[in-house]
Design an enzyme around this catalytic site. Structure first.
Site, mmCIF file in Angstrom:
data_model
loop_
_atom_site.group_PDB
_atom_site.id
_atom_site.type_symbol
_atom_site.label_atom_id
_atom_site.label_comp_id
_atom_site.label_asym_id
_atom_site.label_seq_id
_atom_site.Cartn_x
_atom_site.Cartn_y
_atom_site.Cartn_z
ATOM 1 N N ASP A 1 0.806 -1.218 0.000
ATOM 2 C CA ASP A 1 0.000 0.000 0.000
ATOM 3 C C ASP A 1 0.843 1.274 0.000
ATOM 4 O O ASP A 1 0.454 2.301 0.557
ATOM 5 C CB ASP A 1 -0.979 0.011 1.198
ATOM 6 N N GLY B 1 -4.466 -4.636 -3.618
ATOM 7 C CA GLY B 1 -5.493 -3.621 -3.843
ATOM 8 C C GLY B 1 -4.779 -2.355 -4.258
ATOM 9 O O GLY B 1 -4.025 -1.787 -3.473
ATOM 10 N N HIS B 2 -4.955 -1.949 -5.504
ATOM 11 C CA HIS B 2 -4.227 -0.795 -6.031
ATOM 12 C C HIS B 2 -5.228 0.250 -6.498
ATOM 13 O O HIS B 2 -6.056 -0.035 -7.358
ATOM 14 C CB HIS B 2 -3.337 -1.219 -7.208
ATOM 15 N N GLN C 1 2.179 -6.342 -3.197
ATOM 16 C CA GLN C 1 2.705 -6.505 -1.836
ATOM 17 C C GLN C 1 4.063 -5.791 -1.679
ATOM 18 O O GLN C 1 4.277 -4.799 -2.355
ATOM 19 C CB GLN C 1 2.812 -7.996 -1.449
ATOM 20 N N LYS D 1 2.045 1.778 -5.131
ATOM 21 C CA LYS D 1 2.650 1.143 -6.317
ATOM 22 C C LYS D 1 1.751 1.267 -7.537
ATOM 23 O O LYS D 1 2.219 1.523 -8.641
ATOM 24 C CB LYS D 1 2.894 -0.360 -6.054
HETATM 25 P P1 GDP Z 1 -0.588 0.037 -3.563
HETATM 26 O O1 GDP Z 1 -1.208 -1.199 -3.014
HETATM 27 O O2 GDP Z 1 0.878 0.108 -3.287
HETATM 28 O O3 GDP Z 1 -0.901 0.254 -5.014
HETATM 29 O O4 GDP Z 1 -1.236 1.253 -2.772
HETATM 30 P P2 GDP Z 1 -2.805 1.467 -2.485
HETATM 31 O O5 GDP Z 1 -3.456 1.876 -3.749
HETATM 32 O O6 GDP Z 1 -3.354 0.294 -1.758
HETATM 33 O O7 GDP Z 1 -2.751 2.630 -1.420
HETATM 34 C C1 GDP Z 1 -2.221 3.898 -1.736
HETATM 35 C C2 GDP Z 1 -3.337 4.946 -1.535
HETATM 36 O O8 GDP Z 1 -2.768 6.225 -1.521
HETATM 37 C C3 GDP Z 1 -4.349 4.957 -2.675
HETATM 38 O O9 GDP Z 1 -5.598 5.334 -2.159
HETATM 39 C C4 GDP Z 1 -3.795 6.034 -3.617
HETATM 40 O O10 GDP Z 1 -4.821 6.665 -4.378
HETATM 41 C C5 GDP Z 1 -3.205 7.005 -2.642
HETATM 42 N N1 GDP Z 1 -1.995 7.702 -3.103
HETATM 43 C C6 GDP Z 1 -0.982 7.242 -3.892
HETATM 44 N N2 GDP Z 1 0.009 8.159 -3.976
HETATM 45 C C7 GDP Z 1 -0.392 9.205 -3.231
HETATM 46 C C8 GDP Z 1 0.225 10.460 -2.887
HETATM 47 O O11 GDP Z 1 1.354 10.766 -3.261
HETATM 48 N N3 GDP Z 1 -0.489 11.284 -2.059
HETATM 49 C C9 GDP Z 1 -1.719 10.965 -1.579
HETATM 50 N N4 GDP Z 1 -2.320 11.809 -0.783
HETATM 51 N N5 GDP Z 1 -2.320 9.794 -1.875
HETATM 52 C C10 GDP Z 1 -1.655 8.921 -2.681
HETATM 53 P P1 IMO Z 2 -0.786 -4.418 -2.137
HETATM 54 O O1 IMO Z 2 -0.354 -4.960 -3.471
HETATM 55 C C1 IMO Z 2 -0.979 -4.767 2.193
HETATM 56 C C2 IMO Z 2 -0.988 -8.829 3.833
HETATM 57 C C3 IMO Z 2 -2.252 -9.257 4.543
HETATM 58 C C4 IMO Z 2 -1.677 -10.209 5.585
HETATM 59 C C5 IMO Z 2 -0.540 -10.889 4.816
HETATM 60 C C6 IMO Z 2 -0.916 -12.247 4.236
HETATM 61 O O2 IMO Z 2 -2.081 -3.692 -2.180
HETATM 62 O O3 IMO Z 2 0.314 -3.633 -1.512
HETATM 63 P P2 IMO Z 2 -2.382 -12.959 2.131
HETATM 64 O O4 IMO Z 2 -3.837 -12.731 1.846
HETATM 65 O O5 IMO Z 2 -1.460 -12.429 1.105
HETATM 66 O O6 IMO Z 2 -2.079 -14.398 2.474
HETATM 67 O O7 IMO Z 2 -2.133 -12.137 3.507
HETATM 68 O O8 IMO Z 2 -0.182 -10.009 3.761
HETATM 69 N N1 IMO Z 2 -1.175 -8.339 2.442
HETATM 70 C C7 IMO Z 2 -1.125 -7.046 2.101
HETATM 71 N N2 IMO Z 2 -1.011 -5.929 2.861
HETATM 72 N N3 IMO Z 2 -1.044 -4.669 0.841
HETATM 73 C C8 IMO Z 2 -1.148 -5.774 0.075
HETATM 74 O O9 IMO Z 2 -1.082 -5.729 -1.268
HETATM 75 C C9 IMO Z 2 -1.232 -7.030 0.695
HETATM 76 N N4 IMO Z 2 -1.362 -8.291 0.253
HETATM 77 C C10 IMO Z 2 -1.311 -9.095 1.334
HETATM 78 O O10 IMO Z 2 -2.913 -8.168 5.122
HETATM 79 O O11 IMO Z 2 -1.083 -9.465 6.616
HETATM 80 MG MG MG Z 3 -2.755 -1.790 -1.792
#
Ligand code: GDP
Ligand code: IMO
Ligand code: MG
Length: 426
Positions: free
Chosen positions: A13, A40-41, A222, A16
Site C-alpha cells: 500500500d 489492492g491498487h 505486496q 505502487k
Molecule cells: P498500492 O497497493 O501500493 O498500489 O497502494 P494502495 O493503492 O493500496 O494505497 C495507496 C493509496 O494512496 C491509494 O488510495 C492512492 O490513491 C493514494 N496515493 C498514492 N500516492 C499518493 C500520494 O502521493 N499522495 C496521496 N495523498 N495519496 C496517494
Molecule cells: P498491495 O499490493 C498490504 C498482507 C495481509 C496479511 C498478509 C498475508 O495492495 O500492496 P495474504 O492474503 O497475502 O495471504 O495475507 O499479507 N497483504 C497485504 N497488505 N497490501 C497488500 O497488497 C497485501 N497483500 C497481502 O494483510 O497481513
Molecule cells: Mg494496496
C-alpha cells in the site's frame, strides 16, 4: 532493452498502483509476476478512481500488452469481474494475457484460507483471498495451471481428484461442509469461452519484447516486508514480491533487469498481524490514518500506521537492489510540527542497524528516532523540487542520504498528474 521493476519497500500500500500507472505510459508491455487478488491498487486518472486487485495497474494504458505472469495465482472469476468493471467504464481489455503456467486460484483455496484463519491460534490476518493455500498447492504439485483448463475433460478429472482430497481436509480436520463438484464444474463451464482465448505461452512474448529493445515493466504487488523469505515471517504473504521474484515469476533472467524502482511511502502502514516497530497506537497514528485515508482497498480494514522506518527501507534496498526510489504520500505529512524517522532498533540494550530475522526479537524492539522539523505549506500542487518548503526538501534528502538511493520522483497526491520528477527513470 529495458527491464524495469516496480516493487513495494514496506508492508504494501505504498502507492505502487499509481506509480506503475505513471511509468506504464512509456512501457511497451506490463507484466505482473507474483501474488493474486490479495493486492489492492487505487489509481486515479483525471479524478476518476479505479481499484484493481488482480489486473496489473498498467492495464489503464490501453496500448501495451498486459500480462498476468507465470508466478501469479489468478482467480479467473475475480479477473472477469474486474474486466467487466473496466469495460463498463469504457475501457477495453483485449490486451490482457494470462500465462499458461499461472496457477488457477480455485474456489476451494478461498474456502481453505478462511477455515485456516478461523482455526489458527496465531492468526496471520490474511486477505482471505486463498493466496496461501493456492501457493501451498503449487509447491505440493497439486496446483492446476491455466494450460490444463484448455482441455476441459482433463480439467474436470484433475478437479475431481484435488477436490476429493480437499473435501477430506475440510470435513475431517475443520469439521466444515464439503464443496460440491458439479456446481464447481458448472461455474467453470460458464467462464470457459471468455478465459481460454486469453491463455498464452508468455515467457517468449516477454523475452522477445526485451530482445527487440522494448521497455517491459514488471509490476510487483505486496512488498519486501511481506516477502515469504525475507519479510516478517510468518506474518507475510506466500510469494516473493522482490526483484528476484521477477526472474522466476515472469520467466526472465536476472541480467535482463536494468532498473528496480522501490516505492516508499513517507510513513509506514501495515494491514494484518505481525511486528511493526514504529507503530503509533495513539492520536498521532489515528491522525495519519485519517489524513492519509489508510483503509485497505481489498478488505476495508483500517491500516495500522506509524513513522517511516528506514531500517525497513534499507532492508528492501538490499533485497531488491534498488536503483531508484519513488517517494509517495509526503503531502499527507503536511501540517505536522515535527516528523520522526526510525534509524535503529534497540533490543535488550543493543542497537541494531538492520532487522533481525527472529520476529520475537523484532517484537521487543524500541525504535531509535531522528526527529525532523515539519512544514505547513500545501505541497499537493507543486511540480518542481525548488517549490517545496525547505523542511520538506530536508526530509527527502535525509531519506536519500540514509539509504544511498536516489529519489527520482516525489508523489504529492493520488492523481496520475500529482508528481515531482527529479531524475529520469530509465
Ligand atoms: P498500492 O497497493 O501500493 O498500489 O497502494 P494502495 O493503492 O493500496 O494505497 C495507496 C493509496 O494512496 C491509494 O488510495 C492512492 O490513491 C493514494 N496515493 C498514492 N500516492 C499518493 C500520494 O502521493 N499522495 C496521496 N495523498 N495519496 C496517494
Ligand atoms: P498491495 O499490493 C498490504 C498482507 C495481509 C496479511 C498478509 C498475508 O495492495 O500492496 P495474504 O492474503 O497475502 O495471504 O495475507 O499479507 N497483504 C497485504 N497488505 N497490501 C497488500 O497488497 C497485501 N497483500 C497481502 O494483510 O497481513
Ligand atoms: Mg494496496
Amino acid at each position: 532493452m529495458s527491464g524495469q521493476v516496480v516493487v513495494g519497500t514496506q508492508w504494501g500500500d505504498e502507492g505502487k498502483g499509481k506509480i506503475v500507472d505513471v511509468l506504464a505510459e512509456k512501457a511497451d508491455m506490463i507484466v505482473r509476476f507474483q501474488g493474486g487478488d490479495n493486492a489492492g491498487h487505487t489509481v486515479i486518472v483525471n479524478g476518476k478512481k479505479y481499484v484493481l486487485h488482480l489486473l496489473p495497474s498498467g492495464v489503464l494504458r490501453q496500448d501495451a500488452p498486459c500480462i498476468i505472469g507465470p508466478g501469479v495465482v489468478c482467480n479467473p472469476f475475480v479477473l472477469l469481474e474486474e474486466m467487466a468493471t473496466l469495460e463498463a467504464g469504457g475501457l477495453k481489455c483485449d490486451h490482457i494475457i494470462i500465462s499458461d503456467r499461472a496457477q488457477i486460484l480455485m474456489p476451494y483455496h478461498r474456502y481453505q484460507d478462511k477455515l485456516e484463519e478461523e482455526a489458527a491460534a496465531n492468526k496471520i490476518g490474511t486477505t482471505q483471498r486463498g493466496i496461501g493455500p493456492c501457493y501451498a498447492d503449487k509447491y505440493a504439485r497439486r496446483g492446476i495451471r491455466y494450460h490444463e483448463f484448455i482441455d476441459f475433460d482433463h480439467f474436470k478429472t484433475k478437479l475431481k481428484e484435488v477436490l476429493d482430497f480437499k473435501n477430506k481436509l475440510f470435513t475431517s480436520v475443520y469439521g466444515a461442509e464439503p464443496m460440491d463438484y458439479d456446481t464447481m464444474v458448472k461455474d467453470f463451464e460458464k467462464i470457459y469461452d471468455r478465459i481460454v482465448p486469453m491463455i498464452k505461452e508468455t515467457t517468449h512474448i516477454v523475452n522477445d519484447a526485451l530482445d527487440a529493445n522494448k521497455t517491459v515493466l514488471f509490476e510487483g504487488a505486496q512488498a519486501a516486508m511481506l516477502d515469504i523469505n525475507y519479510g516478517t515471517y510468518p506474518y507475510v504473504t506466500s510469494s516473493s514480491p522482490t526483484s528476484a521474484g521477477v526472474t522466476t515469476g515472469a520467466g526472465v533472467a536476472p541480467s535482463r533487469i536494468d532498473t528496480v524502482v522501490g516505492v516508499v511511502k513517507a510513513y509506514s502502514t501495515r494491514v494484518g498481524e505481525g511486528p511493526f516497530v514504529t507503530e503509533l497506537l495513539d492520536e498521532q497514528g489515528e491522525w495519519i490514518r485519517k489524513t492519509g485515508g489508510e483503509y485497505g482497498a481489498t478488505t476495508g480494514r483500517p491500516r495500522r500506521c506509524g513513522w517511516l522506518d528506514l531500517l525497513v527501507v534499507n532492508h528492501a534496498k538490499m533485497m531488491n537492489g534498488l536503483t531508484d526510489i519513488v517517494l509517495t504520500k509526503i503531502d499527507v505529512l503536511t501540517g505536522l510540527e515535527e516528523i520522526k524517522v526510525c534509524v535503529g532498533y534497540e533490543i535488550d540494550g543493543k542497537v541494531y542497524n538492520y532487522i533481525p530475522s527472529d520476529q520475537a526479537e523484532v517484537a521487543k524492539a524500541k525504535p531509535v528516532y531522528k526527529t525532523l522539523p515539519g512544514w505547513s505549506e500545501d505541497i499537493s500542487k507543486m511540480e518542481t523540487v525548488d517549490q517545496l518548503p525547505k523542511n520538506c526538501i530536508d526530509y527527502v534528502k535525509f531519506i536519500e542520504d540514509f539509504t544511498g538511493v536516489r529519489i527520482s520522483m516525489i508523489s504529492v497526491g493520488p492523481d496520475r498528474i500529482n508528481n515531482i520528477y527529479v531524475h529520469e527513470i530509465k
